[in-house]
Design a protein around this motif. Sequence first.
Motif, PDB file in Angstrom:
ATOM      1  N   ILE A  16     105.777 -52.456  -9.429  1.00 21.72           N
ATOM      2  CA  ILE A  16     105.423 -52.724 -10.682  1.00 21.72           C
ATOM      3  C   ILE A  16     106.510 -51.984 -11.777  1.00 21.72           C
ATOM      4  O   ILE A  16     106.972 -52.523 -12.565  1.00 21.72           O
ATOM      5  CB  ILE A  16     104.092 -52.587 -11.015  1.00 21.72           C
ATOM      6  N   ASP A  17     106.882 -50.768 -11.497  1.00 23.33           N
ATOM      7  CA  ASP A  17     107.696 -50.080 -12.244  1.00 23.33           C
ATOM      8  C   ASP A  17     109.042 -50.204 -11.983  1.00 23.33           C
ATOM      9  O   ASP A  17     110.072 -49.757 -12.518  1.00 23.33           O
ATOM     10  CB  ASP A  17     107.204 -48.522 -12.127  1.00 23.33           C
ATOM     11  N   GLY A  18     109.468 -50.950 -10.794  1.00 17.78           N
ATOM     12  CA  GLY A  18     110.695 -51.363 -10.430  1.00 17.78           C
ATOM     13  C   GLY A  18     111.533 -49.982  -9.927  1.00 17.78           C
ATOM     14  O   GLY A  18     112.734 -49.891  -9.964  1.00 17.78           O
ATOM     15  N   GLU A  19     110.877 -49.231  -9.059  1.00 15.73           N
ATOM     16  CA  GLU A  19     111.190 -48.034  -8.612  1.00 15.73           C
ATOM     17  C   GLU A  19     111.661 -48.129  -7.090  1.00 15.73           C
ATOM     18  O   GLU A  19     111.795 -46.938  -6.621  1.00 15.73           O
ATOM     19  CB  GLU A  19     110.176 -46.808  -8.923  1.00 15.73           C
ATOM     20  N   LEU A  20     111.255 -49.196  -6.416  1.00 15.76           N
ATOM     21  CA  LEU A  20     111.135 -49.361  -4.990  1.00 15.76           C
ATOM     22  C   LEU A  20     112.571 -49.836  -4.557  1.00 15.76           C
ATOM     23  O   LEU A  20     113.362 -50.479  -5.475  1.00 15.76           O
ATOM     24  CB  LEU A  20     110.298 -50.477  -4.465  1.00 15.76           C
ATOM     25  N   ASP A  40      96.232 -60.090  -6.984  1.00 18.02           N
ATOM     26  CA  ASP A  40      95.250 -59.764  -7.910  1.00 18.02           C
ATOM     27  C   ASP A  40      95.411 -58.135  -8.420  1.00 18.02           C
ATOM     28  O   ASP A  40      95.231 -57.947  -9.533  1.00 18.02           O
ATOM     29  CB  ASP A  40      93.855 -60.049  -7.514  1.00 18.02           C
ATOM     30  N   LYS A  41      95.492 -57.311  -7.318  1.00 16.51           N
ATOM     31  CA  LYS A  41      95.523 -55.877  -7.574  1.00 16.51           C
ATOM     32  C   LYS A  41      96.987 -55.580  -8.500  1.00 16.51           C
ATOM     33  O   LYS A  41      96.756 -54.667  -9.481  1.00 16.51           O
ATOM     34  CB  LYS A  41      95.549 -55.062  -6.338  1.00 16.51           C
ATOM     35  N   ALA A  42      97.946 -56.142  -8.141  1.00 16.65           N
ATOM     36  CA  ALA A  42      99.213 -56.130  -8.777  1.00 16.65           C
ATOM     37  C   ALA A  42      98.992 -56.568 -10.270  1.00 16.65           C
ATOM     38  O   ALA A  42      99.530 -55.876 -11.181  1.00 16.65           O
ATOM     39  CB  ALA A  42     100.329 -56.831  -8.247  1.00 16.65           C
ATOM     40  N   ASP A  48      97.086 -52.773 -16.704  1.00 20.34           N
ATOM     41  CA  ASP A  48      96.830 -51.445 -17.022  1.00 20.34           C
ATOM     42  C   ASP A  48      98.213 -50.820 -17.484  1.00 20.34           C
ATOM     43  O   ASP A  48      98.117 -50.224 -18.776  1.00 20.34           O
ATOM     44  CB  ASP A  48      96.313 -50.555 -16.274  1.00 20.34           C
ATOM     45  N   LYS A  49      99.067 -51.183 -17.132  1.00 28.03           N
ATOM     46  CA  LYS A  49     100.554 -50.464 -17.729  1.00 28.03           C
ATOM     47  C   LYS A  49     100.699 -51.055 -18.883  1.00 28.03           C
ATOM     48  O   LYS A  49     101.058 -50.414 -20.027  1.00 28.03           O
ATOM     49  CB  LYS A  49     101.532 -50.695 -16.768  1.00 28.03           C
ATOM     50  N   ALA A  61     105.941 -45.488 -20.553  1.00 23.63           N
ATOM     51  CA  ALA A  61     106.502 -46.392 -19.281  1.00 23.63           C
ATOM     52  C   ALA A  61     107.754 -45.482 -18.588  1.00 23.63           C
ATOM     53  O   ALA A  61     107.896 -45.921 -17.478  1.00 23.63           O
ATOM     54  CB  ALA A  61     106.856 -47.780 -19.434  1.00 23.63           C
ATOM     55  N   LEU A  62     108.330 -44.773 -19.283  1.00 20.82           N
ATOM     56  CA  LEU A  62     109.447 -44.155 -18.843  1.00 20.82           C
ATOM     57  C   LEU A  62     109.421 -42.664 -18.487  1.00 20.82           C
ATOM     58  O   LEU A  62     110.267 -42.273 -17.691  1.00 20.82           O
ATOM     59  CB  LEU A  62     110.765 -44.214 -19.873  1.00 20.82           C
TER      60      LEU A  62
END
Length: 71
Positions: A16-20, A40-42, A48-49, A61-62
């Motif tokens: 979700i954070d684009g960190e993978l 659904d979890k995502a 939440d984010k 967020a950063l």
Amino acid sequence: MTDRALITDEELHAYIDGELDPVRAADVAVLLQYRPELRDKAAAYRADKAMLVQVYGAPFALQGPTQGRTI
């Protein structure tokens, strides 16, 4: 095989954070297409984010895992 073996909550947050890394992000994207419970979890994590960004502002967020904490 269970969902736990397929993806961890930590990986889902990183996605979700684009960190993978791009290969793992592609794997997660496929999992989300075929696993409604993970999708659904995502969606809940994204909500939440978005709420945290709305309350604390975009820099929230950063921040890394230890930034912004008072010890």
